[in-house]
Scaffold this active site. Structure first.
Site, PDB file in Angstrom:
ATOM      1  N   THR A  46       0.838  -1.203   0.000  1.00  0.00           N
ATOM      2  CA  THR A  46       0.000   0.000   0.000  1.00  0.00           C
ATOM      3  C   THR A  46       0.870   1.250   0.000  1.00  0.00           C
ATOM      4  O   THR A  46       0.645   2.184  -0.779  1.00  0.00           O
ATOM      5  CB  THR A  46      -0.938  -0.021   1.231  1.00  0.00           C
ATOM      6  OG1 THR A  46      -1.762  -1.184   1.124  1.00  0.00           O
ATOM      7  CG2 THR A  46      -1.791   1.219   1.314  1.00  0.00           C
ATOM      8  N   CYS A 101     -17.600  -5.562  -1.240  1.00  0.00           N
ATOM      9  CA  CYS A 101     -16.705  -4.643  -0.543  1.00  0.00           C
ATOM     10  C   CYS A 101     -17.379  -4.324   0.789  1.00  0.00           C
ATOM     11  O   CYS A 101     -18.595  -4.345   0.894  1.00  0.00           O
ATOM     12  CB  CYS A 101     -16.384  -3.410  -1.371  1.00  0.00           C
ATOM     13  SG  CYS A 101     -17.655  -2.193  -1.404  1.00  0.00           S
TER      14      CYS A 101
HETATM   15  C1  LIG Z   1      -2.071  -6.421  -5.964  1.00  0.00           C
HETATM   16  C2  LIG Z   1      -1.907  -5.886  -4.585  1.00  0.00           C
HETATM   17  N1  LIG Z   1      -1.384  -4.655  -4.419  1.00  0.00           N
HETATM   18  C3  LIG Z   1      -1.202  -4.120  -3.200  1.00  0.00           C
HETATM   19  C4  LIG Z   1      -1.542  -4.808  -2.050  1.00  0.00           C
HETATM   20  C5  LIG Z   1      -1.319  -4.164  -0.715  1.00  0.00           C
HETATM   21  O1  LIG Z   1      -0.195  -4.699  -0.071  1.00  0.00           O
HETATM   22  P1  LIG Z   1       0.005  -4.535   1.523  1.00  0.00           P
HETATM   23  O2  LIG Z   1      -0.954  -5.487   2.153  1.00  0.00           O
HETATM   24  O3  LIG Z   1       1.422  -4.918   1.756  1.00  0.00           O
HETATM   25  O4  LIG Z   1      -0.254  -3.128   1.848  1.00  0.00           O
HETATM   26  C6  LIG Z   1      -2.092  -6.089  -2.170  1.00  0.00           C
HETATM   27  C7  LIG Z   1      -2.506  -6.832  -0.964  1.00  0.00           C
HETATM   28  O5  LIG Z   1      -3.528  -7.484  -0.941  1.00  0.00           O
HETATM   29  C8  LIG Z   1      -2.272  -6.647  -3.474  1.00  0.00           C
HETATM   30  O6  LIG Z   1      -2.777  -7.859  -3.649  1.00  0.00           O
END
Ligand SMILES: Cc1ncc(COP(=O)(O)O)c(C=O)c1O
Length: 381
Positions: free
Chosen positions: A70, A323
């Site tokens: 994120t 969601c």
């Molecule tokens: C494609 C994708 N991008 C970003 C994220 C976010 O990652 P994080 O959980 O490390 O913030 C996820 C997590 O589910 C994801 O699947």
């Protein structure tokens, strides 16, 4: 319980947990401190950076540690948007990105940026021609994920990278959170400027990740402060988690391509079994999907009901059909493929990892058949 939700997160490898514990106990110095404890911590950080750089075939100075996918996505998108807004305010992305890209784009629209959300085909794949057609003189960034987290669809990243070589002023960001360690990704060779990675998706610790940023590229930082991570990401480094992530990367390299092949074999087994269960349909593409994700539907069933029926039988999977805020809204990603609402509302995601075995897949198939039979009388078909 059999854990089949590895796209949501993975169980940390025991050796990763050991490294995190040891780093907390031994390397508690602040890497910015000038004394011995600081230097030891700095050395751990340096080693971790070079492990990550080797895995991506990039330079250590191009690796930035973050708190996960994120943050990497937010830093990439907002960092580019705010740094290059004088050049243009147009961003190209897709309708199927993770919220940490999609919702950031929505937020940037509120700051006066204009965003093109490209459509996808029935398998969730974006077309390179559509990317090309979306490019405008004021386009500053294209952001396309490598592997979709709901369907497992692999996007044509290398081809988009080649296209963007003809537009050197447009930056290319790839969310590789679901692909890193599963399928190859070569930022230098493929013309990618920014890549997001998250450790908890590959048996590493959560709350830690990587942003690859091409050398020479300037971004506006999200976090200002002590100037860590070459000023891009201030804040005392989460050394235990970073060391644990480096261990998880090393473990990935030990198993390498063989492990991806093994996961793909489990998914093939699952596919073959599901094809024999009346009422079950497969949503993930047959070709060009990641080795670890299979999305299925039982149209007419409620995904949550199916999920709990499977849980009663000892299997943990995930639903992306709703969601959290709008209970009856189907997944944005599945709807973007043109899927009908009933099918999207009944979608389940099964995702495998290094601890899953073929025999568990066979038992899961029995449990799925039983669960579908049990809820069939209540299905809305
Ligand atoms: C494609 C994708 N991008 C970003 C994220 C976010 O990652 P994080 O959980 O490390 O913030 C996820 C997590 O589910 C994801 O699947």
């Amino acid at each position: 319980m059999i854990y089949l939700d590895n796209s949501a997160t993975t169980q940390p490898h025991p050796q990763v947990a050991d490294v995190v514990k040891r780093a907390m106990e031994e390397y508690y110095g602040n890497p910015s401190s000038l004394h011995q404890k600081g230097l030891e911590a700095e050395h751990v950080l340096k080693q971790a950076r070079s492990v990550a750089a080797q895995a991506l075939r990039v330079k250590p100075a191009e690796i930035f540690f973050t708190s996960g996918g994120t943050e990497s996505n937010n830093t990439a998108l907002k960092g580019v948007a705010f740094q290059y807004q004088s050049r243009g305010k147009h961003i190209v992305t897709t309708q199927v990105e993770h919220p940490s890209v999609y919702d950031v784009c929505k937020q940037l629209e509120g700051f006066g940026f204009s965003v093109t959300y490209l459509p996808v085909d029935s398998e969730g794949r974006v077309s390179v021609a559509d990317v090309q057609a979306a490019i405008r003189p004021d386009t500053i960034l294209v952001s396309v994920m490598h592997v979709n987290n709901e369907l497992g669809t692999v996007q044509p990243i290398q081809e988009i990278g080649s296209l963007l070589r003809q537009h050197p002023k447009i930056l290319f960001h790839v969310d590789a959170v679901q692909s890193f360690g599963k399928i190859p990704l070569l930022p230098h060779e493929w013309g990618i400027d920014l890549v997001s990675i998250s450790a908890h998706k590959f048996h590493g610790p959560r709350g830690v990740g990587i942003l690859y940023k091409r050398d020479g590229l300037k971004l506006q930082p999200l976090l200002m402060g002590g100037g860590q991570e070459a000023g891009l990401r201030s804040g005392t480094e989460n050394l235990p988690a970073i060391a644990g992530m480096a261990k998880a990367i090393r473990l990935l390299e030990e198993t390498g391509h063989d492990e991806s092949e093994r996961l793909a074999g489990l998914i093939r087994r699952l596919r073959a079994g599901i094809a024999d269960i009346p009422g079950c349909v497969i949503n993930s593409p047959a070709d060009g999907a990641a080795p670890h994700i299979l999305n299925i539907s039982v149209p007419g069933a409620k995904a949550e009901v199916l999920l709990h029926a499977l849980e009663e039988r000892g299997f943990l999977v995930s639903t992306k059909s709703a969601c959290s805020s709008k209970a009856n809204e189907p997944s944005r990603v599945l709807m973007a493929t043109g899927m009908d609402r009933n099918r999207a509302l009944s979608a389940l995601r099964i995702s495998v990892g290094r601890y899953n075995k073929a025999e568990e897949i066979d038992r899961f198939l029995v449990a799925l058949r039983e669960s579908v039979d049990r809820i069939r009388p209540y299905m809305n078909v």
